[in-house]
Design a protein around this motif. Structure first.
Motif, PDB file in Angstrom:
ATOM      1  N   THR A  37      -3.037  -3.563  -6.034  1.00 11.88           N
ATOM      2  CA  THR A  37      -2.341  -2.286  -5.942  1.00 11.88           C
ATOM      3  C   THR A  37      -2.280  -1.605  -7.297  1.00 11.88           C
ATOM      4  N   LEU A  97      -3.983   3.621  -0.728  1.00 10.27           N
ATOM      5  CA  LEU A  97      -2.588   3.759  -1.109  1.00 10.27           C
ATOM      6  C   LEU A  97      -1.969   5.016  -0.511  1.00 10.27           C
ATOM      7  N   SER A 137       0.807  -1.221   0.000  1.00 10.34           N
ATOM      8  CA  SER A 137       0.000   0.000   0.000  1.00 10.34           C
ATOM      9  C   SER A 137       0.839   1.270   0.000  1.00 10.34           C
TER      10      SER A 137
END
Length: 341
Positions: free
Chosen positions: A256, A75, A46
């Motif tokens: 991600t 994130l 993250s």
């Protein structure tokens, strides 16, 4: 998590990408070995380190930071400046950075070198169809009293570009040839980006290629005049830059990658719909001066993944002007399965 819609000297020349390739292959070999011994990186990290230039070309990235979209997608992003797009390749492969924004030519050269990098999101697009007299995100400029009025007048002149055999160099050649000139008769020289205006004013080059916001603010102050944008006629929407990651990173961090793309596309769409946001981002994130904000051209930003057809617009020119020996294989060039079709 939101859904994606389609998931060249005044300076020494930049080192050949092949050299970068040799270094990068060594780095990725070491990195892979270390990763296997240590059990690999954590899945779907993250906290990301993103390589990008502090320019208007990075508006979607900076916008996603300023407007909190990365946070919404779980994130945390740190942006580190790319010394050059070529430098970003080995950094991606040795884990120094996670994702990098780079021009299409650097990405395509890397793919032809067999380097394992993939597009995770579109970044910039050609903003216009290259109509004479129309400004864009970068342009060819000359002194206001110069007899250079259009693209054909560049033949036989000295033109400063960031580097030889780059997208800017290629586009100018295509523009001149398309207009009926012989671009092989242009004397291209490399100039530092920050000196593009000064070198023209001092007569060291006949024309040069500043990007935004230096281009528009210098034109507004009558330091230079626009000769032609660096947009190729008929290629509006062709990708100019992309966000790239290593194949290893993509494999280990699929969510991600998806969330990163979602965040930058959301910001790009907001800027597209409200260009005044670009000025706010330019002021807060890029520290642009008021005179730059007043005249800046807001470039087109990708709101979706580029397609193979769009990449082939750039590839065809790169092969024609011998930047690439052959078209690279696009299978596996995209992080999301099926996006190459």
């Amino acid at each position: 998590m939101k859904n994606l819609s389609r998931n060249r000297s005044l300076l020494a020349q930049v080192g050949a990408l092949a050299s970068v390739g040799v270094l990068a292959l060594g780095l990725v070999s070491c990195s892979s070995a270390e990763g296997n011994e240590g059990g690999g990186n954590a899945e779907n990290k993250s906290e990301l380190k993103i390589g990008s230039s502090p320019s208007l070309a990075s508006l979607s990235l900076q916008g996603a930071i300023a407007n909190g979209h990365f946070g919404e997608d779980g994130l945390t992003v740190e942006v580190v400046p790319n010394k050059s797009a070529n430098d970003a390749v080995p950094q991606l492969l040795n884990g120094g950075i996670d994702i990098a924004q780079m021009d299409m030519i650097t990405f395509l050269k890397a793919r032809n070198e067999g380097l394992p990098i993939q597009i995770v999101a579109g970044a910039g697009e050609q903003s216009t169809d290259g109509v004479e007299g129309e400004i864009s995100g970068a342009g060819v400029v000359a002194n206001p009293d110069s007899d250079i009025e259009g693209a054909l007048d560049l033949v036989g002149r000295t033109v400063g570009v960031p580097a030889i055999k780059t997208q800017t160099w290629m586009n100018i050649r295509a523009i001149v040839d398309e207009a009926g000139g012989d671009s092989s008769q242009i004397d291209f020289v490399e100039v530092p980006s920050a000196q593009t205006i000064d070198l023209v004013n001092r007569g060291q080059v006949d024309a040069s290629t500043p990007s935004e916001p230096l281009q528009s603010s210098s034109i507004a102050q009558n330091k230079v005049k626009l000769v032609h944008s660096t947009d190729v006629p008929g290629l509006k929407g062709a990708p100019s830059s992309v966000f790239v990651a290593s194949e290893d990173f993509v494999t280990k961090n699929p969510e991600t990658v998806e969330n990163f793309a979602d965040s930058v596309y959301t910001a790009a769409a907001e800027i597209r719909d409200n260009p005044d946001l670009a000025k706010e981002i330019g002021e807060k994130q890029l520290n642009l001066k008021p005179e730059q904000l007043e005249t800046m051209f807001v470039p087109a930003l990708a709101t979706d993944h580029p397609t193979a057809e769009e990449l082939n617009m750039v590839i065809e020119l790169a092969v024609r002007y011998e930047i690439l020996e052959a078209a690279p294989e696009l299978e596996g060039a995209f992080a999301a399965p099926g996006e190459e079709n």
